[in-house]
Design an enzyme around this catalytic site. Structure first.
Site, short mmCIF file in Angstrom:
data_model
loop_
_atom_site.label_atom_id
_atom_site.label_comp_id
_atom_site.label_asym_id
_atom_site.label_seq_id
_atom_site.Cartn_x
_atom_site.Cartn_y
_atom_site.Cartn_z
N LYS A 180 4.95 4.62 4.74
CA LYS A 180 5.64 3.64 3.88
C LYS A 180 5.93 4.25 2.51
CE LYS A 180 5.46 -0.10 6.66
NZ LYS A 180 6.63 -0.77 7.22
N TYR B 157 0.82 -1.22 0.00
CA TYR B 157 0.00 0.00 0.00
C TYR B 157 0.85 1.28 0.00
CZ TYR B 157 0.15 -0.63 5.22
OH TYR B 157 0.51 -0.82 6.52
C1 HXC Z 1 -6.92 4.83 17.30
C2 HXC Z 1 -4.88 4.81 18.38
C3 HXC Z 1 -4.87 3.38 18.40
C4 HXC Z 1 -6.00 2.71 17.80
C5 HXC Z 1 -3.07 4.09 19.36
N1 HXC Z 1 -3.73 5.18 18.99
N2 HXC Z 1 -3.73 2.97 19.00
N3 HXC Z 1 -5.89 5.52 17.83
N4 HXC Z 1 -6.99 3.47 17.27
N5 HXC Z 1 -6.08 1.38 17.77
C6 HXC Z 1 -3.36 6.57 19.22
C7 HXC Z 1 -3.38 6.88 20.71
O1 HXC Z 1 -4.71 7.16 21.14
C8 HXC Z 1 -2.47 8.10 20.76
O2 HXC Z 1 -3.12 9.27 20.33
C9 HXC Z 1 -1.41 7.76 19.73
O3 HXC Z 1 -2.01 6.81 18.82
C10 HXC Z 1 -0.15 7.18 20.34
O4 HXC Z 1 -0.53 6.02 21.06
P1 HXC Z 1 0.43 5.39 22.18
O5 HXC Z 1 -0.19 4.13 22.64
O6 HXC Z 1 0.76 6.43 23.22
O7 HXC Z 1 1.76 5.16 21.33
P2 HXC Z 1 2.96 4.20 21.59
O8 HXC Z 1 2.96 3.63 22.99
O9 HXC Z 1 4.15 4.94 21.16
O10 HXC Z 1 2.67 2.95 20.63
C11 HXC Z 1 2.76 3.08 19.23
C12 HXC Z 1 1.69 2.24 18.54
C13 HXC Z 1 1.66 0.81 19.08
C14 HXC Z 1 1.94 2.30 17.03
C15 HXC Z 1 0.32 2.88 18.81
O11 HXC Z 1 0.63 0.06 18.50
C16 HXC Z 1 2.98 0.13 18.86
O12 HXC Z 1 3.90 0.33 19.62
N6 HXC Z 1 3.11 -0.68 17.84
C17 HXC Z 1 4.38 -1.38 17.49
C18 HXC Z 1 4.15 -2.68 16.86
C19 HXC Z 1 3.25 -2.62 15.67
O13 HXC Z 1 2.33 -1.81 15.56
N7 HXC Z 1 3.50 -3.55 14.76
C20 HXC Z 1 2.64 -3.70 13.61
C21 HXC Z 1 3.31 -3.23 12.40
S1 HXC Z 1 2.39 -3.88 11.12
P3 HXC Z 1 -3.83 10.33 21.33
O14 HXC Z 1 -4.40 11.37 20.42
O15 HXC Z 1 -4.89 9.59 22.11
O16 HXC Z 1 -2.73 10.86 22.23
C22 HXC Z 1 2.74 -3.12 9.74
C23 HXC Z 1 2.18 -3.90 8.60
C24 HXC Z 1 2.44 -3.32 7.29
O17 HXC Z 1 3.33 -2.10 9.69
C25 HXC Z 1 2.23 -4.33 6.16
C26 HXC Z 1 0.88 -4.87 5.98
C27 HXC Z 1 0.65 -5.56 4.65
#
Ligand code: HXC
Length: 255
Positions: free
Chosen positions: A158, A143
């Site tokens: 990306k 994407y």
């Molecule tokens: C809406 C969300 C949310 C959700 C987080 N936020 N999750 N909003 N729906 N499900 C918002 C929060 O409310 C906050 O905004 C802001 O995002 C930051 O959230 P935090 O939890 O404080 O951030 P953090 O602790 O830094 O965590 C980052 C993260 C988390 C991205 C949100 O999920 C993470 O650490 N992920 C790492 C692993 C990951 O995601 N792996 C998957 C990659 S898959 P506000 O406004 O409330 O302050 C991928 C696939 C691609 O990339 C290829 C596919 C084909």
């Protein structure tokens, strides 16, 4: 294929990063995996040691340039050289764009796009200052050039990484012989993306239907390709983004 090479894999404690790291060590590389969660890093290290491979871990956040500088210093001190960087760390969640907060947008852009830049720039400068060459592999998604409905933040980030891949391939390729490439995986089992993006049964069914080969990819298949790209066998590959998605993104008009 990678004997004696030192490779850093960001976000290497689980999912695709872990499988790439496992493949690299099995090919004889020294590998440093990074991540924010020390426990996950230690678990990954223990798992690899149980399989007879040693690996180094470094706790850091790709969003922090000081952590990134310390990561480069650690890898250099531990192994005396760095040959490769895999920008694998990612952050993502499904959200309708109209409900995405400014901080949610910023968080994903920070991890995926800014993190890739910080790590590439730090490792690139390391090579430039030493007069040595290396190779960078960026993990994308199809994407990046298509549409990421429900993951606008990740798709935009990306797409930025895709542009950075091609730009650095030209800029650093011509000046320093540094190769920069990307892999765009489709739906891959046992990854962070699989857990988050195809969680519901309905989403999983639709995803499977969209893949001409009728199955999810395996992280081992991504790791095979990554090992090839990081090796001398791919020494003429530069600025390339290889799609590994079972033909999914081409499947515009399923019959
Ligand atoms: C809406 C969300 C949310 C959700 C987080 N936020 N999750 N909003 N729906 N499900 C918002 C929060 O409310 C906050 O905004 C802001 O995002 C930051 O959230 P935090 O939890 O404080 O951030 P953090 O602790 O830094 O965590 C980052 C993260 C988390 C991205 C949100 O999920 C993470 O650490 N992920 C790492 C692993 C990951 O995601 N792996 C998957 C990659 S898959 P506000 O406004 O409330 O302050 C991928 C696939 C691609 O990339 C290829 C596919 C084909």
């Amino acid at each position: 294929m990678l004997m004696g090479k030192t490779i850093i894999v960001t976000g290497g404690s689980n999912g695709m990063g872990k499988y790439m790291a496992m493949k690299f060590v099995s090919e004889g590389a020294n590998v440093v995996i990074t991540g924010r969660d020390l426990l996950k890093l230690e678990n990954a290290k223990n798992e690899m040691e149980a399989n007879g491979h040693s690996i180094s871990i470094f706790q850091m956040d790709v969003r922090n340039p000081e952590h990134v500088a310390a990561m480069v210093e650690f890898a250099d001190k531990t192994y005396g050289q760095i040959d490769g960087l895999v920008n694998n760390a990612a952050g993502n969640f499904i959200v309708e764009t109209e409900k995405l907060s400014a901080n949610g947008w910023k968080t994903v852009i920070d991890i995926v796009l800014n993190g890739t830049f910080y790590c590439s720039n730090a490792v690139g400068n390391y090579w430039i200052s030493k007069g040595s060459k290396g190779t960078i592999l960026n993990m994308l998604a199809t994407y990046a050039w298509g549409a990421g409905a429900g993951v606008a933040h990740s798709a935009a980030a990306k797409a930025g990484v895709m542009s950075l891949t091609r730009t650095l391939a030209v800029e650093w390729g011509s000046k320093y012989g540094i190769r920069v490439n990307g892999i765009a995986p489709g739906p891959i089992e046992r990854t962070g993306g699989a857990g988050k993006l195809w969680e519901s049964e309905e989403a999983a069914r639709r995803t499977l239907q969209s893949v001409p080969l009728g199955r999810l990819g395996k992280p081992e298949e991504i790791a095979e390709l990554a090992a090839f790209i990081m090796s001398e066998k791919a020494s003429y590959m530069n600025g390339e983004i290889v799609t590994l998605d079972g033909g999914q993104w081409l499947n515009q008009h399923p019959f």
